[in-house]
Write a protein that holds these residues in place. Sequence first.
Motif, PDB file in Angstrom:
ATOM      1  N   PRO A 246      59.456 135.888  46.066  1.00 17.46           N
ATOM      2  CA  PRO A 246      58.941 136.272  47.391  1.00 17.46           C
ATOM      3  C   PRO A 246      57.577 135.643  47.652  1.00 17.46           C
ATOM      4  O   PRO A 246      56.724 135.606  46.768  1.00 17.46           O
ATOM      5  CB  PRO A 246      58.836 137.802  47.306  1.00 17.46           C
ATOM      6  CG  PRO A 246      59.815 138.191  46.244  1.00 17.46           C
ATOM      7  CD  PRO A 246      59.790 137.081  45.247  1.00 17.46           C
TER       8      PRO A 246
ATOM      9  N   SER B  80      55.211 136.761  49.307  1.00 14.11           N
ATOM     10  CA  SER B  80      54.161 137.771  49.238  1.00 14.11           C
ATOM     11  C   SER B  80      53.632 137.968  47.821  1.00 14.11           C
ATOM     12  O   SER B  80      52.564 138.558  47.632  1.00 14.11           O
ATOM     13  CB  SER B  80      54.676 139.112  49.775  1.00 14.11           C
ATOM     14  OG  SER B  80      55.804 139.548  49.017  1.00 14.11           O
TER      15      SER B  80
ATOM     16  N   GLY C 295      59.391 131.277  58.795  1.00 13.60           N
ATOM     17  CA  GLY C 295      59.987 132.609  58.761  1.00 13.60           C
ATOM     18  C   GLY C 295      60.737 132.925  57.480  1.00 13.60           C
ATOM     19  O   GLY C 295      61.542 133.861  57.445  1.00 13.60           O
ATOM     20  N   LYS C 296      60.494 132.169  56.431  1.00 13.11           N
ATOM     21  CA  LYS C 296      61.158 132.417  55.150  1.00 13.11           C
ATOM     22  C   LYS C 296      60.457 133.551  54.392  1.00 13.11           C
ATOM     23  O   LYS C 296      59.262 133.784  54.563  1.00 13.11           O
ATOM     24  CB  LYS C 296      61.151 131.149  54.285  1.00 13.11           C
ATOM     25  CG  LYS C 296      61.781 129.925  54.945  1.00 13.11           C
ATOM     26  CD  LYS C 296      63.277 130.104  55.128  1.00 13.11           C
ATOM     27  CE  LYS C 296      63.906 128.832  55.707  1.00 13.11           C
ATOM     28  NZ  LYS C 296      65.372 128.956  55.876  1.00 13.11           N
ATOM     29  N   ASP C 297      61.216 134.239  53.574  1.00 14.07           N
ATOM     30  CA  ASP C 297      60.663 135.347  52.786  1.00 14.07           C
ATOM     31  C   ASP C 297      60.368 134.945  51.348  1.00 14.07           C
ATOM     32  O   ASP C 297      59.570 135.599  50.664  1.00 14.07           O
ATOM     33  CB  ASP C 297      61.631 136.537  52.769  1.00 14.07           C
ATOM     34  CG  ASP C 297      61.821 137.133  54.155  1.00 14.07           C
ATOM     35  OD1 ASP C 297      60.829 137.186  54.909  1.00 14.07           O
ATOM     36  OD2 ASP C 297      62.962 137.529  54.487  1.00 14.07           O
ATOM     37  N   SER C 298      61.038 133.907  50.867  1.00  9.71           N
ATOM     38  CA  SER C 298      60.862 133.501  49.469  1.00  9.71           C
ATOM     39  C   SER C 298      60.901 131.989  49.364  1.00  9.71           C
ATOM     40  O   SER C 298      61.217 131.289  50.327  1.00  9.71           O
ATOM     41  CB  SER C 298      61.958 134.121  48.600  1.00  9.71           C
ATOM     42  OG  SER C 298      63.242 133.661  49.010  1.00  9.71           O
TER      43      SER C 298
ATOM     44  N   SER D 291      56.811 127.376  54.710  1.00  7.44           N
ATOM     45  CA  SER D 291      57.858 128.398  54.552  1.00  7.44           C
ATOM     46  C   SER D 291      57.489 129.659  55.318  1.00  7.44           C
ATOM     47  O   SER D 291      58.343 130.297  55.958  1.00  7.44           O
ATOM     48  CB  SER D 291      58.070 128.722  53.068  1.00  7.44           C
ATOM     49  OG  SER D 291      58.535 127.585  52.373  1.00  7.44           O
ATOM     50  N   GLU D 292      56.202 130.036  55.266  1.00  4.70           N
ATOM     51  CA  GLU D 292      55.743 131.216  56.010  1.00  4.70           C
ATOM     52  C   GLU D 292      55.919 130.995  57.507  1.00  4.70           C
ATOM     53  O   GLU D 292      56.413 131.885  58.221  1.00  4.70           O
ATOM     54  CB  GLU D 292      54.277 131.500  55.679  1.00  4.70           C
ATOM     55  CG  GLU D 292      54.051 131.963  54.242  1.00  4.70           C
ATOM     56  CD  GLU D 292      52.575 132.015  53.866  1.00  4.70           C
ATOM     57  OE1 GLU D 292      52.247 132.686  52.877  1.00  4.70           O
ATOM     58  OE2 GLU D 292      51.751 131.376  54.565  1.00  4.70           O
TER      59      GLU D 292
ATOM     60  N   LYS E 239      54.432 126.226  50.771  1.00  7.67           N
ATOM     61  CA  LYS E 239      54.390 127.684  50.926  1.00  7.67           C
ATOM     62  C   LYS E 239      54.019 128.052  52.356  1.00  7.67           C
ATOM     63  O   LYS E 239      54.656 128.922  52.967  1.00  7.67           O
ATOM     64  CB  LYS E 239      53.382 128.290  49.949  1.00  7.67           C
ATOM     65  CG  LYS E 239      53.254 129.804  50.084  1.00  7.67           C
ATOM     66  CD  LYS E 239      52.026 130.342  49.370  1.00  7.67           C
ATOM     67  CE  LYS E 239      51.821 131.810  49.676  1.00  7.67           C
ATOM     68  NZ  LYS E 239      50.519 132.325  49.226  1.00  7.67           N
TER      69      LYS E 239
END
Length: 310
Positions: free
Chosen positions: A35, A37, A97-100, A93-94, A90
Amino acid sequence: MVKNSAASLLTSVDDLFTTQEERDEAKRETIMEIPLSQISDFPNHPFKVKMDESMSDLVESVKSYGVLSPVIVRPKDNGEYEMIAGHRRKRASELAGKDSIKCIVQDVTDDEAIILMVDSNLQREQLLPSEKAFAFKMKLDAMKRQAGRPKENGATVLPNFEGKKSRDILAEQSGESHEQIRKYIRLTYLSQPLLDMVDDGKIAMRPAVELSYLTENEQEILLNTMEWEDCTPSHVQAIKMRQYSQEGKLNEGVIQSILQEEKPNQKEQFRMPKERISKYFAPGTSSQKIEETIIKALELYRKRQREAER
């Protein structure tokens, strides 16, 4: 019980056909989907993640195909991860709209992580002087720590490199000369506003290196005086300021007097706001490169005009 014995036998057979180095490497590197996050940025990461056209293209690529090349992270003590290489991927990806993101997980030391982070980013084509400056400094410091304390009256010598000095090894690996690396590292002693002017091409490399020897207070006075006089120091003027600084005689009056000196090649110049032409050049393009490109474009334009008049 038989099952456990069979497992033990398989383990021992694996050990017979792999080296300790291979087994260690298998433990050190794995690929995982993690993820976003749970991935923090690398501390004091010297490379800027810019929101430019290249980033927009990367975001669209990630939306369509995902991240094609896994990023590199390392595990943290709290169970999360720290980015080593892949900050732009990274961020893209954010924004997509990606989560991982797919990651190569490497369990490396702080200094190993620094060297890996710098090496993976130095391959990029367009780098700002400030990015190279802090990257070279971080890697050189890490190389010195890996080698241990320097010998008396000598530079650090890294192990397994036939007695070569750390700066020589860094020069070979980066493709930059020993002297050029020294100049880049000197830029890390500039205040942020002056360093930004170097990145923007307003202050050339040679005077910037001389100015890096001024104290923080002297650099602040210089910045204010430059703004007041609406000019930047030449290489010769920067050398004078450094000399006065070393003698403890550099103050606002001296700086102003030096900046007001007429430069040998001072002529009336045509100036154009950089924002008017920035869209035609990649971020980080030097002023000299921009000037050369514009001259070539004008020569081509004049040639076509003459051909059209025939």
